[in-house]
Design a protein around this motif. Structure first.
Motif, PDB file in Angstrom:
ATOM      1  N   SER A   1      26.927  19.105 -24.454  1.00 38.34           N
ATOM      2  CA  SER A   1      26.345  18.528 -25.657  1.00 38.34           C
ATOM      3  C   SER A   1      27.144  17.279 -26.014  1.00 38.34           C
ATOM      4  O   SER A   1      28.361  17.339 -26.184  1.00 38.34           O
ATOM      5  N   VAL A   2      26.469  16.143 -26.083  1.00 35.94           N
ATOM      6  CA  VAL A   2      27.101  14.866 -26.410  1.00 35.94           C
ATOM      7  C   VAL A   2      26.590  14.440 -27.782  1.00 35.94           C
ATOM      8  O   VAL A   2      25.377  14.324 -27.987  1.00 35.94           O
ATOM      9  N   ARG A   3      27.530  14.209 -28.701  1.00 37.44           N
ATOM     10  CA  ARG A   3      27.163  13.876 -30.073  1.00 37.44           C
ATOM     11  C   ARG A   3      27.946  12.653 -30.538  1.00 37.44           C
ATOM     12  O   ARG A   3      29.066  12.421 -30.089  1.00 37.44           O
ATOM     13  N   ALA A   4      27.340  11.888 -31.446  1.00 36.16           N
ATOM     14  CA  ALA A   4      28.001  10.709 -31.998  1.00 36.16           C
ATOM     15  C   ALA A   4      27.789  10.708 -33.506  1.00 36.16           C
ATOM     16  O   ALA A   4      26.732  11.111 -34.012  1.00 36.16           O
ATOM     17  N   TYR A   5      28.814  10.221 -34.215  1.00 40.18           N
ATOM     18  CA  TYR A   5      28.802  10.245 -35.684  1.00 40.18           C
ATOM     19  C   TYR A   5      29.279   8.901 -36.216  1.00 40.18           C
ATOM     20  O   TYR A   5      30.148   8.248 -35.625  1.00 40.18           O
TER      21      TYR A   5
ATOM     22  N   GLY B   1      31.076   7.666 -47.752  1.00 43.51           N
ATOM     23  CA  GLY B   1      31.989   8.664 -47.237  1.00 43.51           C
ATOM     24  C   GLY B   1      31.328   9.807 -46.499  1.00 43.51           C
ATOM     25  O   GLY B   1      32.029  10.659 -45.933  1.00 43.51           O
ATOM     26  N   ARG B   2      29.998   9.851 -46.451  1.00 43.47           N
ATOM     27  CA  ARG B   2      29.320  10.931 -45.733  1.00 43.47           C
ATOM     28  C   ARG B   2      29.337  10.672 -44.231  1.00 43.47           C
ATOM     29  O   ARG B   2      29.179   9.529 -43.784  1.00 43.47           O
ATOM     30  N   LEU B   3      29.505  11.750 -43.464  1.00 43.50           N
ATOM     31  CA  LEU B   3      29.503  11.652 -42.004  1.00 43.50           C
ATOM     32  C   LEU B   3      28.087  11.908 -41.511  1.00 43.50           C
ATOM     33  O   LEU B   3      27.494  12.962 -41.789  1.00 43.50           O
ATOM     34  N   ASN B   4      27.559  10.963 -40.778  1.00 39.09           N
ATOM     35  CA  ASN B   4      26.172  10.994 -40.358  1.00 39.09           C
ATOM     36  C   ASN B   4      26.103  11.126 -38.844  1.00 39.09           C
ATOM     37  O   ASN B   4      26.628  10.282 -38.116  1.00 39.09           O
ATOM     38  N   ARG B   5      25.483  12.186 -38.354  1.00 41.62           N
ATOM     39  CA  ARG B   5      25.319  12.362 -36.911  1.00 41.62           C
ATOM     40  C   ARG B   5      24.137  11.521 -36.439  1.00 41.62           C
ATOM     41  O   ARG B   5      23.020  11.702 -36.912  1.00 41.62           O
ATOM     42  N   ILE B   6      24.397  10.623 -35.491  1.00 42.03           N
ATOM     43  CA  ILE B   6      23.367   9.687 -35.044  1.00 42.03           C
ATOM     44  C   ILE B   6      22.949   9.931 -33.590  1.00 42.03           C
ATOM     45  O   ILE B   6      22.081   9.222 -33.089  1.00 42.03           O
ATOM     46  N   MET B   7      23.559  10.899 -32.937  1.00 37.57           N
ATOM     47  CA  MET B   7      23.173  11.216 -31.559  1.00 37.57           C
ATOM     48  C   MET B   7      23.518  12.662 -31.273  1.00 37.57           C
ATOM     49  O   MET B   7      24.592  13.154 -31.648  1.00 37.57           O
ATOM     50  N   ALA B   8      22.594  13.359 -30.628  1.00 36.57           N
ATOM     51  CA  ALA B   8      22.836  14.733 -30.197  1.00 36.57           C
ATOM     52  C   ALA B   8      21.893  15.039 -29.045  1.00 36.57           C
ATOM     53  O   ALA B   8      20.675  15.043 -29.216  1.00 36.57           O
ATOM     54  N   THR B   9      22.437  15.249 -27.877  1.00 38.52           N
ATOM     55  CA  THR B   9      21.631  15.587 -26.713  1.00 38.52           C
ATOM     56  C   THR B   9      22.403  16.570 -25.849  1.00 38.52           C
ATOM     57  O   THR B   9      23.639  16.546 -25.808  1.00 38.52           O
ATOM     58  N   THR B  10      21.686  17.453 -25.187  1.00 35.45           N
ATOM     59  CA  THR B  10      22.288  18.446 -24.299  1.00 35.45           C
ATOM     60  C   THR B  10      21.685  18.266 -22.913  1.00 35.45           C
ATOM     61  O   THR B  10      20.463  18.322 -22.749  1.00 35.45           O
ATOM     62  N   GLU B  11      22.546  18.027 -21.934  1.00 34.72           N
ATOM     63  CA  GLU B  11      22.100  17.758 -20.570  1.00 34.72           C
ATOM     64  C   GLU B  11      23.033  18.437 -19.573  1.00 34.72           C
ATOM     65  O   GLU B  11      24.170  18.786 -19.903  1.00 34.72           O
TER      66      GLU B  11
ATOM     67  N   PRO C   1      16.945  12.959 -34.954  1.00 36.22           N
ATOM     68  CA  PRO C   1      16.997  12.194 -36.197  1.00 36.22           C
ATOM     69  C   PRO C   1      18.394  12.239 -36.798  1.00 36.22           C
ATOM     70  O   PRO C   1      19.153  13.188 -36.567  1.00 36.22           O
ATOM     71  N   PRO C   2      18.777  11.214 -37.552  1.00 32.35           N
ATOM     72  CA  PRO C   2      20.106  11.235 -38.169  1.00 32.35           C
ATOM     73  C   PRO C   2      20.219  12.396 -39.147  1.00 32.35           C
ATOM     74  O   PRO C   2      19.242  12.789 -39.796  1.00 32.35           O
ATOM     75  N   GLU C   3      21.406  12.945 -39.232  1.00 32.10           N
ATOM     76  CA  GLU C   3      21.609  14.119 -40.084  1.00 32.10           C
ATOM     77  C   GLU C   3      23.035  14.102 -40.631  1.00 32.10           C
ATOM     78  O   GLU C   3      23.999  13.961 -39.883  1.00 32.10           O
ATOM     79  N   TYR C   4      23.150  14.252 -41.934  1.00 28.21           N
ATOM     80  CA  TYR C   4      24.470  14.310 -42.545  1.00 28.21           C
ATOM     81  C   TYR C   4      25.088  15.680 -42.304  1.00 28.21           C
ATOM     82  O   TYR C   4      24.407  16.708 -42.369  1.00 28.21           O
ATOM     83  N   VAL C   5      26.380  15.667 -42.027  1.00 28.05           N
ATOM     84  CA  VAL C   5      27.097  16.904 -41.728  1.00 28.05           C
ATOM     85  C   VAL C   5      27.642  17.480 -43.037  1.00 28.05           C
ATOM     86  O   VAL C   5      28.451  16.830 -43.708  1.00 28.05           O
ATOM     87  N   PRO C   6      27.203  18.690 -43.404  1.00 30.24           N
ATOM     88  CA  PRO C   6      27.735  19.284 -44.631  1.00 30.24           C
ATOM     89  C   PRO C   6      29.092  19.942 -44.381  1.00 30.24           C
ATOM     90  O   PRO C   6      29.454  20.258 -43.250  1.00 30.24           O
TER      91      PRO C   6
ATOM     92  N   ILE D   1      32.165  18.727 -44.790  1.00 30.51           N
ATOM     93  CA  ILE D   1      33.241  17.864 -44.295  1.00 30.51           C
ATOM     94  C   ILE D   1      33.751  17.016 -45.455  1.00 30.51           C
ATOM     95  O   ILE D   1      32.965  16.492 -46.253  1.00 30.51           O
ATOM     96  N   ALA D   2      35.055  16.867 -45.529  1.00 36.70           N
ATOM     97  CA  ALA D   2      35.636  16.038 -46.585  1.00 36.70           C
ATOM     98  C   ALA D   2      35.157  14.598 -46.443  1.00 36.70           C
ATOM     99  O   ALA D   2      34.911  14.123 -45.326  1.00 36.70           O
ATOM    100  N   PRO D   3      34.994  13.879 -47.535  1.00 35.00           N
ATOM    101  CA  PRO D   3      34.556  12.476 -47.456  1.00 35.00           C
ATOM    102  C   PRO D   3      35.468  11.648 -46.551  1.00 35.00           C
ATOM    103  O   PRO D   3      36.687  11.815 -46.546  1.00 35.00           O
ATOM    104  N   VAL D   4      34.848  10.765 -45.793  1.00 30.93           N
ATOM    105  CA  VAL D   4      35.585   9.897 -44.872  1.00 30.93           C
ATOM    106  C   VAL D   4      36.007   8.648 -45.635  1.00 30.93           C
ATOM    107  O   VAL D   4      35.167   7.898 -46.147  1.00 30.93           O
ATOM    108  N   ARG D   5      37.288   8.407 -45.702  1.00 31.46           N
ATOM    109  CA  ARG D   5      37.807   7.277 -46.464  1.00 31.46           C
ATOM    110  C   ARG D   5      37.688   5.977 -45.656  1.00 31.46           C
ATOM    111  O   ARG D   5      38.073   5.936 -44.497  1.00 31.46           O
TER     112      ARG D   5
END
Length: 252
Positions: free
Chosen positions: A160-164, A170-180, A71-76, A78-82
């Protein structure tokens, strides 16, 4: 005025002959044979649709499983993304922030072996190899902006492959996380494609992860098992039978 007018019937026959000649000379048309008859194009195969086997059997009513992606998860932390520009995000600092938010997790989307977590915390300090690989950027969501793709090397060829993605606030949201146990990772259009060993010898499993607007995350949308070509054996390579193999030093 034509001094030698042709009869009306002759003019009609001449016009019809000219049309027939044009049809016979056209490369797109067939059927003008020497006998003047139409030639058949051959038998046309009968169209057949799918056949429903055992139509009287009651269909299963088991509810579908949950989506396979994280599930998507915001990363705490981290400075806001401009301007939703993820190019300015430090991937090592990002992974360290996730480690702090999920300290001690060894399974799941944030699972990390203790030795890998320690190596990540030491990144940039002792000059040693950092498990966090160089990032890649690609528009995965179709919003016209790049997402950040991070790879983390784990023991035993696992990864571990992750996408944000960055939200407008400005919040960074992790939208992919899988370990293979990864053979390779590729980008194809807006998909992240993973090649991993399959459970069958001589085959690999290719999984394409795609953005799902409803779930607001990346999901494994397509899977394919492909055969791995076997490298031909070199004709110059000697074949040593097991009985002729050299013994280890000290062996009888």
């Amino acid at each position: 005025m034509d001094p030698y007018p042709s009869p009306p019937g002759s003019r009609r026959r001449a016009a019809a002959g000219a049309v027939l000649l044009a049809l016979c000379l056209s490369p797109a048309l067939t059927g003008c044979g020497d006998s003047g008859g139409l030639a058949g194009a051959g038998a046309t195969p009968t169209a057949s649709g799918p056949v429903h086997l055992w139509p009287d059997r009651a269909a299963a009513t088991v509810p579908p499983p949950d989506p396979g992606g994280a599930p998507p998860e915001y990363v705490p932390g981290i400075a806001p993304v401009r301007g939703q520009d993820v190019h300015g995000v430090d991937p090592v600092a990002l992974v360290k922030a996730e480690l702090r938010a999920h300290r001690g997790a060894v399974v799941g989307a944030d699972g990390m072996p203790a030795e890998t977590a320690a190596a990540i915390e030491a990144c940039g300090g002792d000059g040693g190899a950092c498990p966090v690989l160089a990032p890649y950027y690609r528009d995965l969501t179709g919003n016209g902006l790049d997402e950040l793709i991070v790879g983390i090397e784990l023991p035993d060829r696992m990864m571990s492959v992750r996408a944000y993605t960055a939200d407008p606030d400005g919040r960074l949201n992790r939208i992919m996380a899988t370990t293979e146990t990864v053979i390779s990772v590729e980008l194809a259009g807006r998909d992240v494609v993973l090649r991993v060993p399959s459970g069958n010898n001589g085959y690999e499993l290719i999984t394409a992860w795609s953005w799902d607007e409803r779930q607001r995350t990346m999901l494994p949308t397509r899977e394919q098992i492909v055969r791995v070509p076997v490298a031909p054996r070199s004709p110059s390579a000697p074949t040593v039978p097991p009985s002729a193999a050299p013994s280890a030093p000290g062996a009888p």
